[in-house]
Design a protein around this motif. Sequence first.
Motif: not given
Length: 190
Positions: A115-139
Amino acid sequence: MSRPAFGGGDLPAVFPDWSPYRDLPAAARAYLRDPEVALDELSAVLDGASVLGFTLERFVNEVNGVWQEVAVCDGSRLVLWHGEDVPPDEGPAGSMTSSLRVVPTSTITEVGCRRRLTRTPAGTMRVDSVDVYLLLSSIDETVPADDTPLPPRHDALRFGKTLDDGGAGQIGRLEEFARLVASVVGRPVL
């Protein structure tokens, strides 16, 4: 704002939001260009199995046109549908590919979520992107264009959402999907 579509016409640069829909058919119909193709392919494999969670992706590639993907988890499998327009020099106008892949959750060796978090001008944290990976046993059998041998590496499935590409609702739904998959990985299949 719109982008030129493959084969003429315009597609909106920002697609409708699928995140409010908990039902796969409703979400697909709201978001995908070709929902019936995707739903027919998926239902043939799911064959009545419960859809525990899903994520959707769609973008316009200036070379190939529309690229669409659905990933569904039924608890023991990931069922992935991918649709993509065929480039103009590879088929008649309006042609597309439709492919399906079934991955047993027992072959998922790792689930990661960044997750990429940014702090808003009000000081709260917000998620502005998410990257998900699923690693598989296959090659991964990808061969580079120059035929240089690569060391073997595991296959992986990757999903991503940002505030600009999907918005907060789709970011949340992708995180939910990652947690669902993580919860079934390593559990015995009954």
